[in-house]
Motif scaffolding. Structure first.
Motif, PDB file in Angstrom:
ATOM      1  N   ARG A  53      11.786  23.709 -10.887  1.00  0.00           N
ATOM      2  CA  ARG A  53      11.766  22.560  -9.994  1.00  0.00           C
ATOM      3  C   ARG A  53      11.738  21.249 -10.788  1.00  0.00           C
ATOM      4  NH1 ARG A  53      13.574  25.520  -6.427  1.00  0.00           N
ATOM      5  NH2 ARG A  53      12.220  26.671  -5.018  1.00  0.00           N
ATOM      6  N   GLU A  54      11.243  21.322 -12.035  1.00  0.00           N
ATOM      7  CA  GLU A  54      11.175  20.130 -12.881  1.00  0.00           C
ATOM      8  C   GLU A  54      12.546  19.769 -13.449  1.00  0.00           C
ATOM      9  OE1 GLU A  54       9.624  22.956 -13.360  1.00  0.00           O
ATOM     10  OE2 GLU A  54       7.497  22.726 -13.845  1.00  0.00           O
ATOM     11  N   ARG A  55      12.682  18.527 -13.873  1.00  0.00           N
ATOM     12  CA  ARG A  55      13.885  18.102 -14.595  1.00  0.00           C
ATOM     13  C   ARG A  55      13.620  18.299 -16.097  1.00  0.00           C
ATOM     14  NH1 ARG A  55      16.472  12.833 -11.492  1.00  0.00           N
ATOM     15  NH2 ARG A  55      16.643  13.847  -9.447  1.00  0.00           N
ATOM     16  N   VAL A  56      14.044  19.453 -16.592  1.00  0.00           N
ATOM     17  CA  VAL A  56      13.750  19.831 -17.971  1.00  0.00           C
ATOM     18  C   VAL A  56      14.809  19.232 -18.888  1.00  0.00           C
ATOM     19  CG1 VAL A  56      13.309  21.771 -19.505  1.00  0.00           C
ATOM     20  CG2 VAL A  56      12.807  21.976 -17.061  1.00  0.00           C
ATOM     21  N   GLN A  57      14.359  18.629 -19.982  1.00  0.00           N
ATOM     22  CA  GLN A  57      15.270  17.939 -20.897  1.00  0.00           C
ATOM     23  C   GLN A  57      15.649  18.764 -22.122  1.00  0.00           C
ATOM     24  OE1 GLN A  57      16.536  15.016 -19.984  1.00  0.00           O
ATOM     25  NE2 GLN A  57      15.285  15.125 -18.120  1.00  0.00           N
ATOM     26  N   ALA A  58      15.217  20.019 -22.187  1.00  0.00           N
ATOM     27  CA  ALA A  58      15.460  20.833 -23.383  1.00  0.00           C
ATOM     28  C   ALA A  58      16.952  21.012 -23.627  1.00  0.00           C
ATOM     29  CB  ALA A  58      14.793  22.200 -23.221  1.00  0.00           C
ATOM     30  N   ARG A  59      17.344  20.979 -24.885  1.00  0.00           N
ATOM     31  CA  ARG A  59      18.744  21.139 -25.289  1.00  0.00           C
ATOM     32  C   ARG A  59      18.988  22.557 -25.813  1.00  0.00           C
ATOM     33  NH1 ARG A  59      21.330  16.250 -26.005  1.00  0.00           N
ATOM     34  NH2 ARG A  59      20.005  14.403 -25.845  1.00  0.00           N
ATOM     35  N   PRO A  60      20.244  23.014 -25.790  1.00  0.00           N
ATOM     36  CA  PRO A  60      20.564  24.322 -26.363  1.00  0.00           C
ATOM     37  C   PRO A  60      20.098  24.426 -27.816  1.00  0.00           C
ATOM     38  CG  PRO A  60      22.415  23.514 -25.088  1.00  0.00           C
ATOM     39  CD  PRO A  60      21.412  22.394 -25.146  1.00  0.00           C
ATOM     40  N   GLY A  61      19.469  25.552 -28.141  1.00  0.00           N
ATOM     41  CA  GLY A  61      18.938  25.777 -29.472  1.00  0.00           C
ATOM     42  C   GLY A  61      17.466  25.470 -29.593  1.00  0.00           C
ATOM     43  N   GLU A  62      16.927  24.679 -28.676  1.00  0.00           N
ATOM     44  CA  GLU A  62      15.502  24.381 -28.701  1.00  0.00           C
ATOM     45  C   GLU A  62      14.708  25.543 -28.105  1.00  0.00           C
ATOM     46  OE1 GLU A  62      15.855  19.502 -28.276  1.00  0.00           O
ATOM     47  OE2 GLU A  62      14.881  20.681 -26.689  1.00  0.00           O
ATOM     48  N   THR A  63      13.404  25.545 -28.381  1.00  0.00           N
ATOM     49  CA  THR A  63      12.517  26.595 -27.878  1.00  0.00           C
ATOM     50  C   THR A  63      11.591  26.017 -26.814  1.00  0.00           C
ATOM     51  OG1 THR A  63      12.570  27.816 -29.976  1.00  0.00           O
ATOM     52  CG2 THR A  63      10.714  28.248 -28.494  1.00  0.00           C
ATOM     53  N   ILE A  64      11.455  26.747 -25.702  1.00  0.00           N
ATOM     54  CA  ILE A  64      10.504  26.375 -24.664  1.00  0.00           C
ATOM     55  C   ILE A  64       9.554  27.544 -24.441  1.00  0.00           C
ATOM     56  CG2 ILE A  64      12.056  24.757 -23.499  1.00  0.00           C
ATOM     57  CD1 ILE A  64      12.694  26.961 -21.489  1.00  0.00           C
ATOM     58  N   ASN A  65       8.419  27.278 -23.839  1.00  0.00           N
ATOM     59  CA  ASN A  65       7.431  28.320 -23.558  1.00  0.00           C
ATOM     60  C   ASN A  65       7.430  28.622 -22.055  1.00  0.00           C
ATOM     61  OD1 ASN A  65       6.623  28.559 -26.225  1.00  0.00           O
ATOM     62  ND2 ASN A  65       5.080  26.957 -26.024  1.00  0.00           N
ATOM     63  N   LEU A  66       7.432  29.914 -21.738  1.00  0.00           N
ATOM     64  CA  LEU A  66       7.588  30.346 -20.352  1.00  0.00           C
ATOM     65  C   LEU A  66       6.461  31.283 -19.927  1.00  0.00           C
ATOM     66  CD1 LEU A  66      11.395  31.240 -20.456  1.00  0.00           C
ATOM     67  CD2 LEU A  66      10.366  29.100 -19.655  1.00  0.00           C
ATOM     68  N   ALA A  67       6.248  31.357 -18.622  1.00  0.00           N
ATOM     69  CA  ALA A  67       5.329  32.327 -18.033  1.00  0.00           C
ATOM     70  C   ALA A  67       6.045  32.997 -16.864  1.00  0.00           C
ATOM     71  CB  ALA A  67       4.046  31.650 -17.564  1.00  0.00           C
ATOM     72  N   ILE A  68       5.648  34.225 -16.547  1.00  0.00           N
ATOM     73  CA  ILE A  68       6.230  34.989 -15.448  1.00  0.00           C
ATOM     74  C   ILE A  68       5.127  35.365 -14.470  1.00  0.00           C
ATOM     75  CG2 ILE A  68       7.310  37.199 -14.835  1.00  0.00           C
ATOM     76  CD1 ILE A  68       8.901  37.039 -17.423  1.00  0.00           C
ATOM     77  N   ASP A  69       5.408  35.204 -13.183  1.00  0.00           N
ATOM     78  CA  ASP A  69       4.468  35.606 -12.149  1.00  0.00           C
ATOM     79  C   ASP A  69       4.478  37.132 -12.047  1.00  0.00           C
ATOM     80  OD1 ASP A  69       3.025  36.130  -9.865  1.00  0.00           O
ATOM     81  OD2 ASP A  69       4.012  34.614  -8.627  1.00  0.00           O
ATOM     82  N   ALA A  70       3.438  37.773 -12.567  1.00  0.00           N
ATOM     83  CA  ALA A  70       3.403  39.234 -12.650  1.00  0.00           C
ATOM     84  C   ALA A  70       3.466  39.891 -11.283  1.00  0.00           C
ATOM     85  CB  ALA A  70       2.142  39.686 -13.388  1.00  0.00           C
ATOM     86  N   ASP A  71       2.939  39.225 -10.264  1.00  0.00           N
ATOM     87  CA  ASP A  71       2.952  39.802  -8.920  1.00  0.00           C
ATOM     88  C   ASP A  71       4.354  39.850  -8.317  1.00  0.00           C
ATOM     89  OD1 ASP A  71       0.198  40.289  -8.817  1.00  0.00           O
ATOM     90  OD2 ASP A  71      -0.212  38.222  -8.185  1.00  0.00           O
ATOM     91  N   ARG A  72       5.299  39.135  -8.920  1.00  0.00           N
ATOM     92  CA  ARG A  72       6.676  39.094  -8.402  1.00  0.00           C
ATOM     93  C   ARG A  72       7.628  39.962  -9.221  1.00  0.00           C
ATOM     94  NH1 ARG A  72       7.346  36.513  -3.438  1.00  0.00           N
ATOM     95  NH2 ARG A  72       5.909  34.755  -3.275  1.00  0.00           N
ATOM     96  N   VAL A  73       7.092  40.748 -10.128  1.00  0.00           N
ATOM     97  CA  VAL A  73       7.913  41.589 -11.006  1.00  0.00           C
ATOM     98  C   VAL A  73       8.241  42.908 -10.318  1.00  0.00           C
ATOM     99  CG1 VAL A  73       7.861  42.945 -13.135  1.00  0.00           C
ATOM    100  CG2 VAL A  73       7.103  40.556 -13.148  1.00  0.00           C
ATOM    101  N   HIS A  74       9.460  43.381 -10.512  1.00  0.00           N
ATOM    102  CA  HIS A  74       9.894  44.690 -10.030  1.00  0.00           C
ATOM    103  C   HIS A  74      10.145  45.583 -11.235  1.00  0.00           C
ATOM    104  CE1 HIS A  74      10.864  43.028  -5.960  1.00  0.00           C
ATOM    105  NE2 HIS A  74      11.065  41.936  -6.676  1.00  0.00           N
ATOM    106  N   LEU A  75       9.740  46.840 -11.125  1.00  0.00           N
ATOM    107  CA  LEU A  75      10.067  47.833 -12.151  1.00  0.00           C
ATOM    108  C   LEU A  75      10.977  48.889 -11.545  1.00  0.00           C
ATOM    109  CD1 LEU A  75       6.657  48.428 -13.984  1.00  0.00           C
ATOM    110  CD2 LEU A  75       8.577  47.001 -14.710  1.00  0.00           C
ATOM    111  N   PHE A  76      12.042  49.216 -12.273  1.00  0.00           N
ATOM    112  CA  PHE A  76      13.018  50.207 -11.824  1.00  0.00           C
ATOM    113  C   PHE A  76      13.116  51.313 -12.861  1.00  0.00           C
ATOM    114  CE2 PHE A  76      14.219  46.070 -10.222  1.00  0.00           C
ATOM    115  CZ  PHE A  76      14.522  46.291  -8.890  1.00  0.00           C
ATOM    116  N   ASP A  77      13.279  52.536 -12.394  1.00  0.00           N
ATOM    117  CA  ASP A  77      13.594  53.626 -13.301  1.00  0.00           C
ATOM    118  C   ASP A  77      14.986  53.386 -13.865  1.00  0.00           C
ATOM    119  OD1 ASP A  77      15.006  56.439 -13.722  1.00  0.00           O
ATOM    120  OD2 ASP A  77      12.847  56.741 -13.980  1.00  0.00           O
TER     121      ASP A  77
END
Length: 355
Positions: A322-346
């Motif tokens: 939702r944010e206006r992220v200014q990161a450019r290709p090649g740069e590193t950003i830090n991310l988090a994942i909402d574990a309750d929204r994860v799906h696992l498939f065989d």
């Protein structure tokens, strides 16, 4: 109006099976969309319902009768085609009234029904024009009006918006949905566009390679896809898929093939020790200074959102911020994942284990 049922319906062209035992129940007044990639069998299924294709096995019911051997004209259905199929030498009014004229309806009755349908569709001022004098959206409304005047038990739509530009498709989606809400006629609609399916349907039937992969309400399919195909097909951008296994010492951690450790809500004991696919939708990945690092590949600002492709888990992943992220290709950003929204498939069977 009427219920529609496909009971173990099969269709083969020669020795090649294209519909492989389909069972679908459509309630009276329901708006159902058949969706899937090209060649999945959705249009063939619609044509069989219309009587334009014979079925090889099974039964199709409209209301309380089996219509396998009933001619198209006697099935009490009306179909709207992708290419409008208007008669170029007839006015809008004559095009809309033509089916009634063939049935021998009196002119007063034809005029009454045409005027009523034109009022619903905003065509009253165009009744004296010819198809060549209309825009694409107007032609599609005329095709819909021609179906409405027949007052059928079932409306059939075969990719009716494919020939329209993007902006007009959005407008026509709303018009078709509003029309259904007004008439409450059972509707079966075919499209390959999952956005159309998500925004218009009461119920979606996802098809692939001649079989039904899953049936359900739009948000049920989005939140609880039954398998990898549905998970990848429903949603735009598509769900991210990462291969790996659960950490044997901590089953709330998924270890991708490149060693990246990703969070999982408790998946249950049956997921431990199996080759898995970790599925997470782009909108459930967020920026977090304390999160895991990911390299930016592409940034796509859209105004309200920022779409980004990053390297994650040995492959590429889509993110929607939702944010206006200014990161450019090649740069590193830090991310988090909402574990309750994860799906696992065989990974082998493709079936969802948890969500």
């Amino acid at each position: 109006m009427a219920e529609v049922q496909f009971v173990d319906v099969k269709k083969s062209f020669g020795a090649v099976p294209v519909i492989k035992g389909v069972n679908i129940g459509i309630d009276d007044g329901e708006f159902v969309i058949l969706v899937g990639p090209s060649g999945c069998g959705k249009s063939t299924l619609l044509r069989m319902l219309a009587g334009l294709e014979n079925i090889s096995a099974g039964a199709i019911r409209i209301g309380d009768r089996i219509v396998n051997a009933v001619p198209p004209k006697d099935r009490d259905i009306a179909m709207v085609f992708q290419n409008y199929a208007l008669y170029p030498h007839m006015t809008v009014a004559d095009n809309m009234a033509f089916s009634l004229k063939l049935k021998g309806a009196a002119k007063e009755e034809r005029d009454k029904r045409v005027n009523a349908a034109a009022e619903i569709l905003g065509l009253s001022h165009l009744l004296d024009r010819y198809p060549r004098q209309l825009s694409g959206g107007q032609r599609q409304r005329v095709a819909m009006g021609r179906a409405i005047v027949r007052d059928p038990q079932v409306f059939l739509f075969d990719e009716p918006l494919s020939n329209l530009d993007a902006k007009l498709r959005v407008a026509m989606r709303a018009e078709i949905k509003e029309l259904h809400q007004r008439l409450q006629t059972t509707t079966v609609y075919v499209t390959h566009d999952q956005i159309e399916a998500m925004t218009m349907a009461d119920k979606i039937v996802v098809m692939h390679d001649g079989i039904v992969e899953q049936i359900g309400a739009p948000l049920d399919l989005y939140d609880r896809p039954a398998n990898l195909f549905v998970a990848g097909f429903i949603g735009s951008p598509a769900m991210n898929m990462i291969h790996g296994r659960l950490d044997p010492e901590n089953r709330t951690v998924f270890v991708a093939e490149d060693g990246t450790r990703l969070p999982v809500a408790d998946p249950g004991q049956n997921a431990v020790g199996r080759d898995l696919v970790y599925g997470v939708r782009p909108e459930f990945i967020s920026l977090d200074p304390a999160g895991f690092p990911a390299e930016v590949i592409v940034t796509e600002p859209t105004g309200y959102e920022t779409h980004m492709i990053v390297r994650l888990g040995g492959g590429e992943a889509n993110c929607v911020f939702r944010e206006r992220v200014q990161a450019r290709p090649g740069e590193t950003i830090n991310l988090a994942i909402d574990a309750d929204r994860v799906h696992l498939f065989d990974r082998e069977a493709g079936q969802r284990l948890s969500a």
